[in-house]
Design a protein around this motif. Structure first.
Motif, short mmCIF file in Angstrom:
data_model
loop_
_atom_site.label_atom_id
_atom_site.label_comp_id
_atom_site.label_asym_id
_atom_site.label_seq_id
_atom_site.Cartn_x
_atom_site.Cartn_y
_atom_site.Cartn_z
N ALA A 115 -44.47 -18.17 5.97
CA ALA A 115 -43.06 -17.86 6.42
C ALA A 115 -42.03 -17.00 5.18
N GLU A 116 -42.71 -15.94 4.84
CA GLU A 116 -41.78 -15.03 3.88
C GLU A 116 -42.16 -13.64 3.94
N VAL A 117 -40.96 -12.82 3.75
CA VAL A 117 -40.92 -11.46 3.83
C VAL A 117 -41.77 -10.77 2.36
N ASN A 118 -43.08 -11.29 2.11
CA ASN A 118 -43.79 -10.91 1.04
C ASN A 118 -45.20 -10.88 1.18
N LEU A 138 -51.86 -14.33 0.12
CA LEU A 138 -50.60 -14.95 0.85
C LEU A 138 -49.89 -13.68 1.44
N LEU A 139 -49.76 -13.67 3.07
CA LEU A 139 -49.21 -12.55 3.79
C LEU A 139 -48.14 -13.18 4.70
N GLY A 140 -46.92 -12.80 4.38
CA GLY A 140 -45.88 -13.18 5.34
C GLY A 140 -46.00 -12.72 6.69
N LEU A 141 -45.74 -13.66 7.80
CA LEU A 141 -45.68 -13.43 9.13
C LEU A 141 -44.50 -12.42 9.36
N PRO A 142 -43.38 -12.70 8.76
CA PRO A 142 -42.17 -11.91 8.85
C PRO A 142 -42.41 -10.30 8.62
N LEU A 143 -43.49 -10.34 7.53
CA LEU A 143 -43.63 -9.05 7.00
C LEU A 143 -44.54 -8.22 8.33
N LEU A 144 -45.71 -9.11 8.94
CA LEU A 144 -46.34 -8.30 9.97
C LEU A 144 -45.39 -8.09 11.31
N GLY A 277 -41.35 -17.36 15.11
CA GLY A 277 -41.72 -16.53 16.02
C GLY A 277 -40.46 -15.79 16.77
N GLY A 278 -39.13 -16.37 16.63
CA GLY A 278 -38.15 -15.68 17.06
C GLY A 278 -37.98 -14.33 16.37
N PHE A 279 -38.29 -14.26 15.22
CA PHE A 279 -37.75 -13.10 14.07
C PHE A 279 -38.26 -11.85 14.77
N LEU A 338 -48.21 -7.23 13.73
CA LEU A 338 -48.11 -8.37 14.57
C LEU A 338 -49.30 -8.31 15.64
N THR A 339 -49.52 -6.95 15.91
CA THR A 339 -50.64 -6.79 16.95
C THR A 339 -52.10 -7.19 16.56
N LEU A 340 -52.02 -7.12 15.00
CA LEU A 340 -53.51 -7.25 14.51
C LEU A 340 -53.92 -8.86 14.76
#
Length: 529
Positions: A115-118, A138-144, A277-279, A338-340
């Motif tokens: 859960a990071e923009v990173n 490490l892959l941030g969901l907000p980034l996706l 997920g609301g982001f 996020l569609t990935l």
């Protein structure tokens, strides 16, 4: 000095960091041997024994440091992320593997969504980075949620470019060595004994020299990683990704403070999977210009003195100087990364299980509308309480001697309703009695006349607005609005949206006029029985 010579010098300093402990142990051993074999006397036995004890303690501290060398860069457990395998998320792994291939690197052994923009690749390097090891991304969901697929390709390629032998093989060793060396220094700085910390001073000094010396190599490696990203994803997509990062960071901070924690006053959480997920709902509802407003005016974070990243503006300018490759920036007509993901809702729910504390996970879940309504009611009660208490005290003081029961009126006592407050204003109590009882900072206590009224007027305005919101919510005339594209709050009846501010302004004027506000109350059929 050429870049290759700088890299060789940096490599030599890295090797020297390994040898520092060996040299110190050898020096202590030689001194102890001389002390025992040549300088030992019966008269100075106690003094020599103390020296031997100190040397043993110093040697123990050095050995602990040498052991830290072996553990430097070790990958620990990831409790705040969701591990995804190639079988779980083949499309995402395909992008990761392609980015690793273009950088000439092996793909990571494991990938965690956080859960990071990173985004980042950590490596369990050995011998302070001299030898490569197991890798973890490490892959941030907000980034996706905030980058398009081409822009994500650029970010992934950049991360693997850190470990590529882009200018010289020693540059990649330098990048690994900087990370592992910092870990080793942290071990010494957290030493449990004075001797451990004393030896740590030597290592910290050496580490600073190494970081200063290797900074130019590390920065060049960063720029080379940017070129790798542009080669893989395209020049424009890479520049767009770098521009998007600070905007996404500001947007995610705004989302967390405004939306994700909205239920704090109600002791509730958003629906399952919506905490993080609301982001992506906020991102989907706002244009690029509205998102950019969230980061406008913010100063970029002050770089660390040993930061290997050049300024963002410099990086973008260098990328834009590359020859045009005909590939778009991916900002339009491209799906988000996020569609990935397969079953993104399930991924968000799993991330909550890894990031929420046990206490938070037990909180009830509420819909976004219910959360907005609960927050609006809590805010309205907070705004109106000081005004209601002040009016109650003013009413008591107007009928009894000051200091008898007036001082006993508290927030727990029976407080006036909206009509009671308006009646007090009509009696002329607002500026003669109520205003003096409104809370104010010590600096404003001596204000008088127009200055005092202008200072307290916004607080009285907010108090009345809070009372109006409470009345409209109780009567069902106010509806919650999550407002992903703006600010969550209440949707008021049209007559109130148009006339409420002017009506409250009239009620808190120097000569209060409550008629417009009373007319709105009657017109909305909101007057209490």
């Amino acid at each position: 000095m050429s870049f290759r010579l700088r890299a060789v010098r940096t490599f030599a300093l890295l090797v020297g960091f390994h040898l520092l402990g060996v040299v110190l142990l050898s020096a202590i051993a030689v001194l102890d041997w001389l002390l025992v074999t040549h300088l030992f006397t019966a008269r100075a036995a106690g003094f020599e024994g103390m020296l031997l004890t100190i040397s043993v303690l110093l040697a123990t501290a050095i050995l602990r440091g040498l052991f830290a060398f072996l553990r430097a860069g070790r990958l620990g457990p990831v409790s705040h992320g969701v591990e995804v395998t190639p079988q779980d998320q083949p499309e995402l792994w395909g992008q990761i593997q392609a980015a690793a291939e273009v950088a000439g690197q092996q793909p990571p052994h494991e990938v965690f969504l956080v859960a990071e923009v990173n985004a980042g690749v950590a490596e369990q390097s050995r011998l302070l980075g001299l030898l490569p090891g197991r890798r973890r991304m490490l892959l941030g969901l907000p980034l996706l949620g905030g980058l398009t697929v081409p822009q994500l390709r650029a970010v992934l390629a950049h991360e693997f470019g850190h470990y590529g032998s882009l200018d010289t093989r020693l540059a990649a060793v330098t990048m690994r060595g900087r990370t592992a060396l910092l870990h080793t220094v942290e071990v010494f700085q957290k030493g449990s004994t004075r001797f451990h910390r004393a030896i740590g001073i030597l290592y910290v000094g050496y580490a600073r020299m190494f970081l200063r010396t290797s900074q130019s190599v590390a920065r060049r490696q960063e720029l080379a990683a940017d070129r790798t990203a542009a080669l893989h994803a395209g020049r424009d997509a890479t520049a767009a990704a770098l521009r998007a990062l600070p905007v996404l960071e500001a947007a995610y901070t705004h989302y967390w403070e405004t939306y994700a924690t909205m239920g704090r006053s109600s002791g509730a959480l958003p629906p399952e999977g919506e905490v993080h997920g609301g982001f992506h709902r906020l991102l989907a509802a706002r244009t690029g210009e509205r998102l950019a407003l969230l980061s406008s005016g913010q100063r970029p974070p002050r770089p660390h003195r040993y930061d290997s990243h050049p300024p963002m503006a410099e990086r973008i300018a260098l990328i834009e100087k590359l020859p045009a490759d005909g590939r778009p920036d991916g900002a339009t007509d491209e799906p988000t990364a996020l569609t990935l993901l397969r079953d993104p809702d399930g991924v968000f729910a799993a991330l909550e299980a890894h990031t929420l504390s046990q206490e938070a996970a037990r909180l009830p879940r509420m819909s976004w509308d219910d959360l907005v309504m609960g927050r609006a009611i809590a805010d309205a009660e907070e705004w109106s309480l000081p005004l209601r208490v002040a009016v109650a005290r003013a009413l008591h003081a107007s009928t009894q001697e000051e200091g008898s029961t007036a001082g006993k009126v508290t927030a727990d006592a029976e407080l006036p309703a909206l009509e009671g407050i308006l009646d007090a204003f009509d009696r002329g109590l607002l500026w003669t009695a109520v205003a003096d009882r409104m809370p104010k900072p010590h600096q404003a206590a001596r204000l008088t006349g127009a200055s005092a009224r202008n200072f307290i007027r916004p607080r009285v305005f907010d108090g009345l607005a809070g009372m109006v919101h409470l009345r409209l919510t109780e009567s069902g005339h106010a509806k919650p609005d999550i407002a992903w594209s703006g600010q969550p709050g209440l949707i008021l009846p049209e007559s109130w949206e148009k006339g409420m501010d002017d009506a409250i302004d009239a009620a808190v004027a120097d000569t209060p006029d409550t008629a417009p506000l009373r007319a709105l109350l009657i017109g909305s059929h909101c007057v209490s029985a």
